[in-house]
Write a protein that holds these residues in place. Structure first.
Motif, short mmCIF file in Angstrom:
data_model
loop_
_atom_site.label_atom_id
_atom_site.label_comp_id
_atom_site.label_asym_id
_atom_site.label_seq_id
_atom_site.Cartn_x
_atom_site.Cartn_y
_atom_site.Cartn_z
N UNK A 85 38.40 30.87 59.05
CA UNK A 85 39.18 32.10 59.05
C UNK A 85 40.40 31.98 59.96
N UNK A 86 40.20 31.49 61.18
CA UNK A 86 41.32 31.47 62.14
C UNK A 86 42.25 30.28 61.92
N UNK A 87 41.76 29.22 61.25
CA UNK A 87 42.61 28.04 61.06
C UNK A 87 43.30 28.01 59.71
N UNK A 88 42.68 28.63 58.68
CA UNK A 88 43.24 28.50 57.34
C UNK A 88 43.54 29.83 56.65
N UNK A 91 45.95 31.86 60.18
CA UNK A 91 46.29 30.94 61.28
C UNK A 91 47.47 31.45 62.12
N UNK A 92 47.41 31.16 63.42
CA UNK A 92 48.54 31.37 64.32
C UNK A 92 48.61 30.16 65.23
N UNK A 93 49.82 29.79 65.58
CA UNK A 93 49.99 28.59 66.39
C UNK A 93 49.46 28.77 67.80
N UNK A 94 49.83 29.87 68.42
CA UNK A 94 49.43 30.13 69.81
C UNK A 94 48.96 31.58 69.93
N UNK A 129 42.24 45.92 73.39
CA UNK A 129 42.06 46.66 72.15
C UNK A 129 42.28 45.74 70.95
N UNK A 130 41.90 46.21 69.78
CA UNK A 130 42.08 45.42 68.57
C UNK A 130 43.57 45.25 68.24
N UNK A 131 43.87 44.12 67.65
CA UNK A 131 45.21 43.87 67.14
C UNK A 131 45.09 43.73 65.62
N UNK A 132 46.20 43.81 64.89
CA UNK A 132 46.12 43.65 63.43
C UNK A 132 45.46 42.34 63.03
N UNK A 133 45.73 41.25 63.77
CA UNK A 133 45.15 39.97 63.39
C UNK A 133 43.65 39.94 63.64
N UNK A 134 43.21 40.46 64.80
CA UNK A 134 41.77 40.45 65.06
C UNK A 134 41.03 41.29 64.02
N UNK A 135 41.62 42.39 63.59
CA UNK A 135 40.98 43.20 62.56
C UNK A 135 40.88 42.43 61.25
#
Length: 703
Positions: A85-88, A91-94, A129-135
């Motif tokens: 999920x987080x890599x493909x 994904x975000x670089x940093x 708090x939650x961010x759009x990406x974590x959601x």
């Protein structure tokens, strides 16, 4: 987690990752190929479940290992899914600190314990708090897990939120007590554990203990406050897995341990206690895993129709004196009793430890008074020293008698010492006139013999002192009629007898309540109730075999020849009255003459009536009814009249007139005209079929 052999036979994580990576490199992971991704995960899950089940059903592993294997399988799937999920997928670089996620297993899954169809409890731990990406990440993972057919309980919280909620909610606090880092940001999890442990240290451990024990008691009340039911709940029932887990939660909360072995190191449990804990846990998990596999879904109730299948799966073979299913269920009940013993042991250790630490637990008082050779510790009776029973083994019985006489509970520390001293109950003690007199005092006491005998049985003293009774402890009566085991049924019957004698059941059993004061020997009646099912599970006719046991035991308990013969007769014929009343035509004079020929005397008739009533009442909560009451009452009166002599029709008319006179007396506040009208309404069978309490209630309803 314990070492797992042949891990790749359960799940080849590297192989799964390689296939997913190849797919991602070829076309990326998008909504278009989500079905293909899901298919790979489903294949891995199905293959892993098949391997675990084969190991289990081929007896390569037992329940305590299966739950670790199931947890291992889910761990690997979630780790692979998170990385995907987080890599493909997103994904975000940093990723920023706010975008970091720590995946935490909680509850039973946090302990690394999953039955085949158990829920999976997850906490997605965030720094803030939650961010759009974590959601997006959490949503993608959850939908994949749900589509895999898994039941997932989840929460998304920051560290501060998790700590705050754990203070306010006992369930959350308990669940987080088991928290285990699964994947993601481990630093975030360590910060959470540090703050959570600090919060526990600042909290009042006594409040947690009190709340968990109250929660346990409420659960027991909801499911029926006994271990010995026909269809026990393996997870939530008394003596089940939840009780073991409650013990561990309490110990972990107070002593900061991660395993039962650490409780031995801290002298909370002995090595023997730890072995009993492991044995009980392994057995109960084995039963639960089989239940899940048989049902193909979460199933915690040991239903009557699956008990035979389970016995076969767990290799309980038939024996000459007992079927395999009966042996299996007896083992289950004995394990459930061990769980109760471990509960008492832990409570005793906690109290002693708190005295040393001057740490208060609710409801405990440390004032001490001497009473009947024992010490009163707060409101509970305890021993004066660890050598009490060794110096005088009779005190193993006297402790329960003293508690009964003085309406006191028994301290867990004393009960623990009792369990450690059972070997002192030998042939010499069983033949002791003093010890047998103490036992008879407990049995025939007018102060709640049921509770005293339950305590005696739970502690293991009853079965050791009366080995014949020990043979029916946890003895299942394998039918849908009997709700309780033989020992539980017997003790409940004695409880009903005591309540009838004390006049507490006059409305339910007016005849038994009226004649019990006429019996010549209370000892005979109580002993007959105690021994009426003593020979169940031996093969053959338990009535005949039980009569032989009674003839042998009664003299030991100080009963004379007439008393011993009468008890043996009652045990031999304890089904005669119910069989006659419920299976033969009472209106037939031959039925009554045959019954009277068996009974022979008014004294035996009285005793047999009372024994029959309490026997039926103790079978289960819905077995007794008005139809049975009326038949037994009619049989009793007809037999009594036949023994007394005289014409049957004349005696019947006299009984009807007597019933009318009783009602007229009860309605003395009515006018003569209203009374006469009421008396004219009933037909003959009505006056004979109901007792005078029912007649009075009916009259008030009609008016």
């Amino acid at each position: 987690m314990n070492k797992i052999s042949r891990q790749r036979d359960i799940i080849d994580r590297r192989g799964l990752v390689a296939k997913l990576t190849e797919m991602a490199d070829w076309s990326g992971i998008t909504s278009d190929n989500r079905g293909d991704v899901l298919a790979l995960f489903k294949q891995a899950l199905a293959s892993g479940n098949k391997e675990i089940r084969q190991r289990f059903e081929h007896h390569a592993v037992r329940g305590a290992k299966v739950i670790k294997l199931q947890s291992f399988l889910i761990d690997q799937l979630i780790r692979v899914l998170y990385d995907l999920t987080v890599e493909h997928v997103y994904p975000v670089a940093n990723p920023t600190t706010g975008e970091q996620i720590s995946i935490v297993a909680t509850g039973g899954y946090g302990r690394g314990e999953l039955a085949p169809y158990s829920d999976i409890d997850l906490m997605f731990l965030l720094a803030y708090k939650r961010t759009p990406r974590t959601e997006q990440v959490i949503e993608y993972m959850l939908y994949m897990l749900w589509d895999l057919g898994l039941t997932v309980g989840h929460a998304t919280r920051s560290i501060s939120e998790a700590i705050r909620l754990s203070r306010d909610d006992l369930t959350i606090r308990t669940s987080l007590l088991e928290a285990r880092w699964l994947w993601g940001d481990e630093t975030l999890f360590r910060e959470f554990k540090k703050r959570y442990n600090a919060d526990i240290s600042a909290a009042n451990g006594a409040d947690f203990v009190d709340a968990k024990l109250a929660e346990r008691d409420a659960r027991h009340d909801r499911l029926g406050d006994t271990r010995y039911v026909l269809e026990p709940n393996v997870k939530e029932g008394k003596g089940g897995l939840r009780d073991l887990q409650t013990l561990y939660w309490i110990a972990k909360y107070l002593y900061r341990v991660e395993s039962v072995a650490e409780l031995v190191e801290q002298d909370v449990l002995t090595k023997r206690d730890a072995r009993r804990f492991a044995k009980a846990e392994n057995f109960l998990w084995t039963v639960r895993c089989h239940l899940h596999n048989i049902a193909g879904r979460p199933e915690e109730r040991l239903a009557f129709n699956v008990q035979g299948d389970l016995a076969g799966r767990m290799a309980y073979a038939d024996r000459p004196a007992a079927r395999g299913v009966e042996r299996f269920m007896k083992h289950y009940y004995l394990i459930a009793r061990d769980v109760g013993d471990l509960t008492r042991i832990l409570c005793a250790v906690l109290e002693d430890d708190q005295k040393k630490r001057r740490f208060r637990l609710p409801r405990f008082s440390f004032r001490k008074y001497d009473i009947d050779g024992f010490r009163l510790d707060g409101s509970r009776l305890t021993i004066t020293g660890d050598d009490d029973f060794k110096n005088n083994p009779v005190k193993l019985l006297e402790l329960f008698a003293a508690a009964q006489r003085n309406d006191l509970d028994i301290h867990p520390r004393a009960l623990r010492r009792v369990s450690q001293s059972l070997r002192l109950i030998d042939g010499e003690l069983r033949d002791s006139a003093v010890a047998n007199r103490v036992f008879m005092d407990i049995l025939t006491s007018k102060k709640d013999p049921e509770t005293a005998l339950k305590r005696l049985n739970e502690a293991g003293v009853f079965g050791r002192f009366v080995p014949d009774f020990g043979r029916v402890v946890a003895q299942m009566q394998y039918d849908m009629y009997h709700v309780y085991t033989v020992d539980e049924h017997t003790i409940r019957a004695i409880g009903y007898l005591s309540r009838i004698e004390r006049g507490l059941l006059k409305d339910d059993h007016p005849v038994a309540s009226s004649v019990i004061g006429e019996v010549q020997s209370r000892n005979v009646l109580y002993m007959a109730v105690l021994l009426h099912d003593i020979a169940k599970g031996r093969g053959g006719d338990h009535c005949e075999l039980g009569a032989d046991v009674a003839a042998r035991l009664c003299p030991r308990f100080g009963m004379n020849e007439w008393e011993s013969e009468t008890v043996a007769w009652l045990v031999r014929h304890h089904l005669a009255m119910s069989n006659t009343a419920f299976k033969r035509e009472i209106e037939d004079p031959k039925t009554i003459s045959d019954f009277v020929a068996t009974v022979q005397s008014p004294e035996r008739l009285r005793l047999l009536l009372i024994l029959t009533v309490v026997d039926i009442r103790a079978v289960g909560p819905s077995v007794w009814n008005g139809w049975k009451a009326a038949l037994l009452r009619e049989l009793y009166y007809r037999a009594q009249e036949t023994m007394a002599g005289g014409a049957p029709d004349k005696r019947r008319a006299e009984r009807i007139e007597h019933a009318k006179a009783d009602l007229a007396h009860a309605l003395k506040s009515w006018s003569d005209e209203d009374i006469a009208e009421q008396l004219s309404m009933g037909y003959a069978d009505y006056w004979l079929g109901y007792d005078h309490y029912a007649h009075e209630r009916h009259a008030e309803m009609i008016k």
